[in-house]
Motif scaffolding. Sequence first.
Motif, PDB file in Angstrom:
ATOM      1  N   THR A   5      65.490 -19.193  67.654  1.00 28.03           N
ATOM      2  CA  THR A   5      66.305 -18.222  68.371  1.00 28.03           C
ATOM      3  C   THR A   5      67.413 -17.789  67.421  1.00 28.03           C
ATOM      4  O   THR A   5      68.216 -18.605  66.978  1.00 28.03           O
ATOM      5  CB  THR A   5      66.888 -18.829  69.650  1.00 28.03           C
ATOM      6  OG1 THR A   5      65.816 -19.327  70.450  1.00 28.03           O
ATOM      7  CG2 THR A   5      67.655 -17.784  70.442  1.00 28.03           C
ATOM      8  N   VAL A   6      67.390 -16.501  67.081  1.00 31.04           N
ATOM      9  CA  VAL A   6      68.328 -15.984  66.087  1.00 31.04           C
ATOM     10  C   VAL A   6      69.050 -14.749  66.610  1.00 31.04           C
ATOM     11  O   VAL A   6      68.563 -14.053  67.495  1.00 31.04           O
ATOM     12  CB  VAL A   6      67.613 -15.627  64.761  1.00 31.04           C
ATOM     13  CG1 VAL A   6      66.959 -16.847  64.142  1.00 31.04           C
ATOM     14  CG2 VAL A   6      66.590 -14.526  64.944  1.00 31.04           C
ATOM     15  N   ASP A   7      70.223 -14.519  66.047  1.00 27.66           N
ATOM     16  CA  ASP A   7      70.935 -13.268  66.252  1.00 27.66           C
ATOM     17  C   ASP A   7      70.735 -12.449  64.986  1.00 27.66           C
ATOM     18  O   ASP A   7      70.832 -12.977  63.876  1.00 27.66           O
ATOM     19  CB  ASP A   7      72.433 -13.513  66.479  1.00 27.66           C
ATOM     20  CG  ASP A   7      72.726 -14.215  67.796  1.00 27.66           C
ATOM     21  OD1 ASP A   7      71.893 -14.130  68.723  1.00 27.66           O
ATOM     22  OD2 ASP A   7      73.792 -14.842  67.894  1.00 27.66           O
ATOM     23  N   PRO A  22      71.292 -18.328  63.055  1.00 28.89           N
ATOM     24  CA  PRO A  22      70.975 -19.066  64.280  1.00 28.89           C
ATOM     25  C   PRO A  22      71.792 -18.484  65.437  1.00 28.89           C
ATOM     26  O   PRO A  22      72.959 -18.118  65.257  1.00 28.89           O
ATOM     27  CB  PRO A  22      71.417 -20.494  63.956  1.00 28.89           C
ATOM     28  CG  PRO A  22      71.378 -20.579  62.462  1.00 28.89           C
ATOM     29  CD  PRO A  22      71.765 -19.203  61.985  1.00 28.89           C
ATOM     30  N   ALA A  23      71.182 -18.372  66.595  1.00 29.00           N
ATOM     31  CA  ALA A  23      71.859 -17.790  67.756  1.00 29.00           C
ATOM     32  C   ALA A  23      73.199 -18.468  67.995  1.00 29.00           C
ATOM     33  O   ALA A  23      73.324 -19.681  67.903  1.00 29.00           O
ATOM     34  CB  ALA A  23      70.978 -17.902  68.993  1.00 29.00           C
ATOM     35  N   GLY A  24      74.206 -17.651  68.247  1.00 28.78           N
ATOM     36  CA  GLY A  24      75.536 -18.148  68.536  1.00 28.78           C
ATOM     37  C   GLY A  24      76.432 -18.320  67.322  1.00 28.78           C
ATOM     38  O   GLY A  24      77.613 -18.609  67.468  1.00 28.78           O
ATOM     39  N   THR A  25      75.895 -18.131  66.121  1.00 31.64           N
ATOM     40  CA  THR A  25      76.690 -18.259  64.905  1.00 31.64           C
ATOM     41  C   THR A  25      77.571 -17.025  64.741  1.00 31.64           C
ATOM     42  O   THR A  25      77.094 -15.903  64.876  1.00 31.64           O
ATOM     43  CB  THR A  25      75.780 -18.411  63.664  1.00 31.64           C
ATOM     44  OG1 THR A  25      74.955 -19.556  63.841  1.00 31.64           O
ATOM     45  CG2 THR A  25      76.592 -18.555  62.392  1.00 31.64           C
ATOM     46  N   ARG A  45      75.905  -6.042  65.543  1.00 29.12           N
ATOM     47  CA  ARG A  45      74.840  -6.844  66.157  1.00 29.12           C
ATOM     48  C   ARG A  45      73.655  -5.934  66.472  1.00 29.12           C
ATOM     49  O   ARG A  45      73.795  -4.902  67.109  1.00 29.12           O
ATOM     50  CB  ARG A  45      75.304  -7.545  67.421  1.00 29.12           C
ATOM     51  CG  ARG A  45      74.234  -8.521  67.905  1.00 29.12           C
ATOM     52  CD  ARG A  45      74.563  -9.179  69.216  1.00 29.12           C
ATOM     53  NE  ARG A  45      75.936  -9.546  69.366  1.00 29.12           N
ATOM     54  CZ  ARG A  45      76.382 -10.791  69.433  1.00 29.12           C
ATOM     55  NH1 ARG A  45      75.556 -11.788  69.340  1.00 29.12           N
ATOM     56  NH2 ARG A  45      77.656 -11.030  69.591  1.00 29.12           N
ATOM     57  N   ARG A  47      70.267  -7.484  67.387  1.00 32.14           N
ATOM     58  CA  ARG A  47      69.566  -8.155  68.487  1.00 32.14           C
ATOM     59  C   ARG A  47      70.199  -9.517  68.702  1.00 32.14           C
ATOM     60  O   ARG A  47      70.506 -10.216  67.751  1.00 32.14           O
ATOM     61  CB  ARG A  47      68.080  -8.356  68.169  1.00 32.14           C
ATOM     62  CG  ARG A  47      67.380  -7.068  67.891  1.00 32.14           C
ATOM     63  CD  ARG A  47      66.124  -6.707  68.540  1.00 32.14           C
ATOM     64  NE  ARG A  47      65.563  -7.386  69.626  1.00 32.14           N
ATOM     65  CZ  ARG A  47      64.256  -7.551  69.762  1.00 32.14           C
ATOM     66  NH1 ARG A  47      63.427  -7.130  68.837  1.00 32.14           N
ATOM     67  NH2 ARG A  47      63.781  -8.129  70.826  1.00 32.14           N
ATOM     68  N   GLU A  48      70.357  -9.886  69.941  1.00 30.11           N
ATOM     69  CA  GLU A  48      70.950 -11.176  70.284  1.00 30.11           C
ATOM     70  C   GLU A  48      69.881 -12.097  70.860  1.00 30.11           C
ATOM     71  O   GLU A  48      69.036 -11.658  71.651  1.00 30.11           O
ATOM     72  CB  GLU A  48      72.067 -10.978  71.310  1.00 30.11           C
ATOM     73  CG  GLU A  48      72.821 -12.227  71.642  1.00 30.11           C
ATOM     74  CD  GLU A  48      74.001 -11.957  72.558  1.00 30.11           C
ATOM     75  OE1 GLU A  48      74.750 -12.899  72.814  1.00 30.11           O
ATOM     76  OE2 GLU A  48      74.171 -10.813  73.027  1.00 30.11           O
ATOM     77  N   ALA A  49      69.895 -13.362  70.457  1.00 29.90           N
ATOM     78  CA  ALA A  49      68.973 -14.388  70.962  1.00 29.90           C
ATOM     79  C   ALA A  49      67.512 -13.944  70.853  1.00 29.90           C
ATOM     80  O   ALA A  49      66.729 -14.114  71.774  1.00 29.90           O
ATOM     81  CB  ALA A  49      69.338 -14.778  72.389  1.00 29.90           C
ATOM     82  N   GLU A  51      63.770 -14.258  69.838  1.00 27.50           N
ATOM     83  CA  GLU A  51      62.818 -15.353  69.628  1.00 27.50           C
ATOM     84  C   GLU A  51      61.969 -15.008  68.402  1.00 27.50           C
ATOM     85  O   GLU A  51      61.012 -14.252  68.482  1.00 27.50           O
ATOM     86  CB  GLU A  51      61.948 -15.560  70.867  1.00 27.50           C
ATOM     87  CG  GLU A  51      62.705 -16.066  72.066  1.00 27.50           C
ATOM     88  CD  GLU A  51      63.249 -17.475  71.871  1.00 27.50           C
ATOM     89  OE1 GLU A  51      62.589 -18.301  71.223  1.00 27.50           O
ATOM     90  OE2 GLU A  51      64.360 -17.745  72.367  1.00 27.50           O
TER      91      GLU A  51
END
Length: 82
Positions: A5-7, A22-25, A45, A47-49, A51
């Motif tokens: 799960t990446v941003d 990594p998501a949330g970084t 940004r 795309r958020e979270a 897959e």
Amino acid sequence: MNLLTVDLYQSTINPDKFLALPAGTDPDRLTAPMVFDQDYGELLRYREAFEFDPEQTYAGVDAAKIAAEILTVKWAMYSRGS
């Protein structure tokens, strides 16, 4: 390899360049990508979270390489179509 799960962030200086984290970084806490390429100094940004599947093809990028970089250095720079 499992899904990650990446941003995803897009450079506002060069819209063909992206940064995967990594998501949330928080990208503002990173300096290394900007040291290697100043185009990553201003990000939006994209795309958020997301897959991210390292075994899939995404606009011609090397997904396995991106996944390996995220797992080892916690970020990956890439360009659309390269």
